[in-house]
Design an enzyme around this catalytic site. Structure first.
Site, PDB file in Angstrom:
ATOM      1  N   ASN A   9      45.527  80.163  94.809  1.00  0.00           N
ATOM      2  CA  ASN A   9      44.685  79.941  95.997  1.00  0.00           C
ATOM      3  C   ASN A   9      44.521  81.344  96.517  1.00  0.00           C
ATOM      4  O   ASN A   9      44.987  82.353  96.868  1.00  0.00           O
ATOM      5  CB  ASN A   9      45.662  79.480  96.762  1.00  0.00           C
ATOM      6  CG  ASN A   9      46.148  79.393  98.503  1.00  0.00           C
ATOM      7  OD1 ASN A   9      45.197  79.817  98.708  1.00  0.00           O
ATOM      8  ND2 ASN A   9      47.378  79.361  98.358  1.00  0.00           N
ATOM      9  N   LYS A  11      43.616  82.350  99.373  1.00  0.00           N
ATOM     10  CA  LYS A  11      44.415  82.192 101.334  1.00  0.00           C
ATOM     11  C   LYS A  11      42.914  83.404 102.214  1.00  0.00           C
ATOM     12  O   LYS A  11      42.162  83.063 101.828  1.00  0.00           O
ATOM     13  CB  LYS A  11      45.795  83.569 100.878  1.00  0.00           C
ATOM     14  CG  LYS A  11      46.908  83.003  99.620  1.00  0.00           C
ATOM     15  CD  LYS A  11      48.057  83.388  99.965  1.00  0.00           C
ATOM     16  CE  LYS A  11      48.842  83.032  98.900  1.00  0.00           C
ATOM     17  NZ  LYS A  11      50.085  82.989  98.879  1.00  0.00           N
ATOM     18  N   HIS A  95      51.166  74.232 102.344  1.00  0.00           N
ATOM     19  CA  HIS A  95      51.511  75.339 101.976  1.00  0.00           C
ATOM     20  C   HIS A  95      52.460  76.246 103.342  1.00  0.00           C
ATOM     21  O   HIS A  95      52.460  75.946 104.598  1.00  0.00           O
ATOM     22  CB  HIS A  95      50.002  76.560 102.070  1.00  0.00           C
ATOM     23  CG  HIS A  95      50.164  78.143 101.543  1.00  0.00           C
ATOM     24  ND1 HIS A  95      51.137  79.339 101.568  1.00  0.00           N
ATOM     25  CD2 HIS A  95      50.761  77.576  99.950  1.00  0.00           C
ATOM     26  CE1 HIS A  95      51.739  80.053 101.171  1.00  0.00           C
ATOM     27  NE2 HIS A  95      51.198  79.115  99.679  1.00  0.00           N
ATOM     28  N   GLU A  97      53.013  78.976 104.298  1.00  0.00           N
ATOM     29  CA  GLU A  97      52.244  79.884 104.936  1.00  0.00           C
ATOM     30  C   GLU A  97      51.923  78.813 106.605  1.00  0.00           C
ATOM     31  O   GLU A  97      51.734  79.765 107.384  1.00  0.00           O
ATOM     32  CB  GLU A  97      51.088  80.815 104.773  1.00  0.00           C
ATOM     33  CG  GLU A  97      51.672  82.048 103.772  1.00  0.00           C
ATOM     34  CD  GLU A  97      50.725  82.192 102.398  1.00  0.00           C
ATOM     35  OE1 GLU A  97      49.657  82.391 102.630  1.00  0.00           O
ATOM     36  OE2 GLU A  97      50.948  83.134 102.045  1.00  0.00           O
ATOM     37  N   GLU A 167      56.131  76.106  95.187  1.00  0.00           N
ATOM     38  CA  GLU A 167      56.248  77.627  96.373  1.00  0.00           C
ATOM     39  C   GLU A 167      57.878  77.806  96.862  1.00  0.00           C
ATOM     40  O   GLU A 167      57.594  77.327  97.274  1.00  0.00           O
ATOM     41  CB  GLU A 167      55.508  77.639  96.405  1.00  0.00           C
ATOM     42  CG  GLU A 167      54.200  77.263  95.402  1.00  0.00           C
ATOM     43  CD  GLU A 167      52.703  77.823  96.139  1.00  0.00           C
ATOM     44  OE1 GLU A 167      52.089  78.609  95.498  1.00  0.00           O
ATOM     45  OE2 GLU A 167      52.098  78.076  97.469  1.00  0.00           O
ATOM     46  N   GLY A 173      54.369  86.441  96.898  1.00  0.00           N
ATOM     47  CA  GLY A 173      53.842  87.667  97.362  1.00  0.00           C
ATOM     48  C   GLY A 173      54.615  88.420  97.279  1.00  0.00           C
ATOM     49  O   GLY A 173      53.961  89.990  97.500  1.00  0.00           O
ATOM     50  N   SER A 213      54.328  84.309  92.334  1.00  0.00           N
ATOM     51  CA  SER A 213      53.962  85.627  91.828  1.00  0.00           C
ATOM     52  C   SER A 213      53.870  85.471  89.983  1.00  0.00           C
ATOM     53  O   SER A 213      53.925  85.899  89.443  1.00  0.00           O
ATOM     54  CB  SER A 213      55.114  86.367  91.715  1.00  0.00           C
ATOM     55  OG  SER A 213      54.928  86.826  93.094  1.00  0.00           O
TER      56      SER A 213
HETATM   57  P1  13P Z   1      51.042  84.613  94.802  1.00  0.00           P
HETATM   58  O1  13P Z   1      51.288  84.254  93.653  1.00  0.00           O
HETATM   59  O2  13P Z   1      50.574  85.272  95.653  1.00  0.00           O
HETATM   60  O3  13P Z   1      53.345  85.080  94.969  1.00  0.00           O
HETATM   61  O4  13P Z   1      51.119  83.696  95.675  1.00  0.00           O
HETATM   62  C1  13P Z   1      51.277  82.105  95.377  1.00  0.00           C
HETATM   63  C2  13P Z   1      51.542  81.593  96.483  1.00  0.00           C
HETATM   64  O5  13P Z   1      51.430  81.224  97.716  1.00  0.00           O
HETATM   65  C3  13P Z   1      49.743  80.467  96.211  1.00  0.00           C
HETATM   66  O6  13P Z   1      49.533  79.549  97.122  1.00  0.00           O
END
Ligand code: 13P
Length: 249
Positions: A9, A11, A95, A97, A167, A173, A213
């Site tokens: 992803n 983002k 997601h 976010e 997740e 992150g 992560s």
């Molecule tokens: P990270 O791998 O940067 O923690 O992000 C995970 C994520 O949100 C994937 O959709």
């Protein structure tokens, strides 16, 4: 046996130039991988170019969201047909976010998932608890609630073809991967929830990713867990070397 699926992803990262360069760098590193579905999920503006860059490779393309309506007055949104017309095959939905920063709800995720599936896209339905819920100890019920809401109205045969991604928000992150046991506990609970809501076949066939992560150093331990079928990778998916190592766990 469930086929592993590893998705990156991206983002809100990578322009067309950067995204196509990433695919060009990744292609030779993963070309011999035959037994894993590899997916890259660029931003909307880069989808078409990245899809073209991935033509003829084993890298599939996913979008980061899709709207439920076929078309109409939904400023800023993208329809399923706009994705399928350029060869997009997967779509990340719900997601954290999107839920936290843009007010997406369980009901909306369900509507997006149904529209995506009906259009022939494979939804990657995200779920996961905040640190507060984790510390309260109610995370299994919380995640099960998200899954039940997202899958409302699907049939067992349809659910068997979906992908879910667990997740935990506290691991996204932050560099703080859930332990392999924590990931397994929730992924197993998602599978149990699907078995109760639909049937054992749907539960046995739905693929469940862990995300948060994920790094080359942690992927193997995650994949060794019986209910973890893949990963949804954020930061480490932006580097061809790291993502290829994850794909080749
Ligand atoms: P990270 O791998 O940067 O923690 O992000 C995970 C994520 O949100 C994937 O959709």
């Amino acid at each position: 046996m469930r086929r592993p699926i590893i998705a990156g992803n991206w983002k809100m990262n990578n322009t067309i130039a950067a995204g196509t360069a990433l695919i060009k760098a990744l292609t030779p590193l993963v070309k011999d991988v035959k037994d894993v579905d590899i997916v890259a999920c660029p931003t909307a503006t880069a989808l078409q170019a990245v899809r073209a860059a991935a033509e003829g490779t084993n890298i599939h393309i996913g979008a980061q969201n899709v709207h439920w309506a076929a078309n109409g007055a939904y400023t800023g949104e993208i329809s399923t047909e706009m994705l399928t017309e350029i060869g997009v095959e997967y779509v990340v939905l719900g997601h954290s976010e999107r839920r936290d920063y843009f007010g997406e709800t369980d009901e909306g995720v369900n509507k997006r998932a149904k529209a995506a599936f009906a259009a022939g896209l494979t939804p990657i339905i995200c779920c996961g608890e905040s640190l507060e819920i984790r510390e309260k100890g109610t995370y299994l019920a919380f995640v099960a609630g998200q899954i039940k809401a997202a899958l409302n109205g699907f049939t067992a045969q349809q659910v068997a073809k979906l992908v879910a991604a667990y997740e935990p928000i506290w691991a996204i992150g932050t560099g703080k991967t859930a332990t392999f046991e924590q990931a397994e506990e929730v992924c197993a609970h998602i599978r149990k929830t699907v078995a109760e809501m639909f049937n054992q076949t749907a539960a046995d066939e739905i693929r469940i990713q862990y995300g948060g992560s994920v790094k080359p150093a942690t992927i193997r331990g995650l994949m060794e867990k019986p209910n973890v079928d893949g990963a949804l990778v954020g930061g480490a998916a932006l580097k061809a070397a790291d993502f290829s190592e994850i794909v080749k766990f």
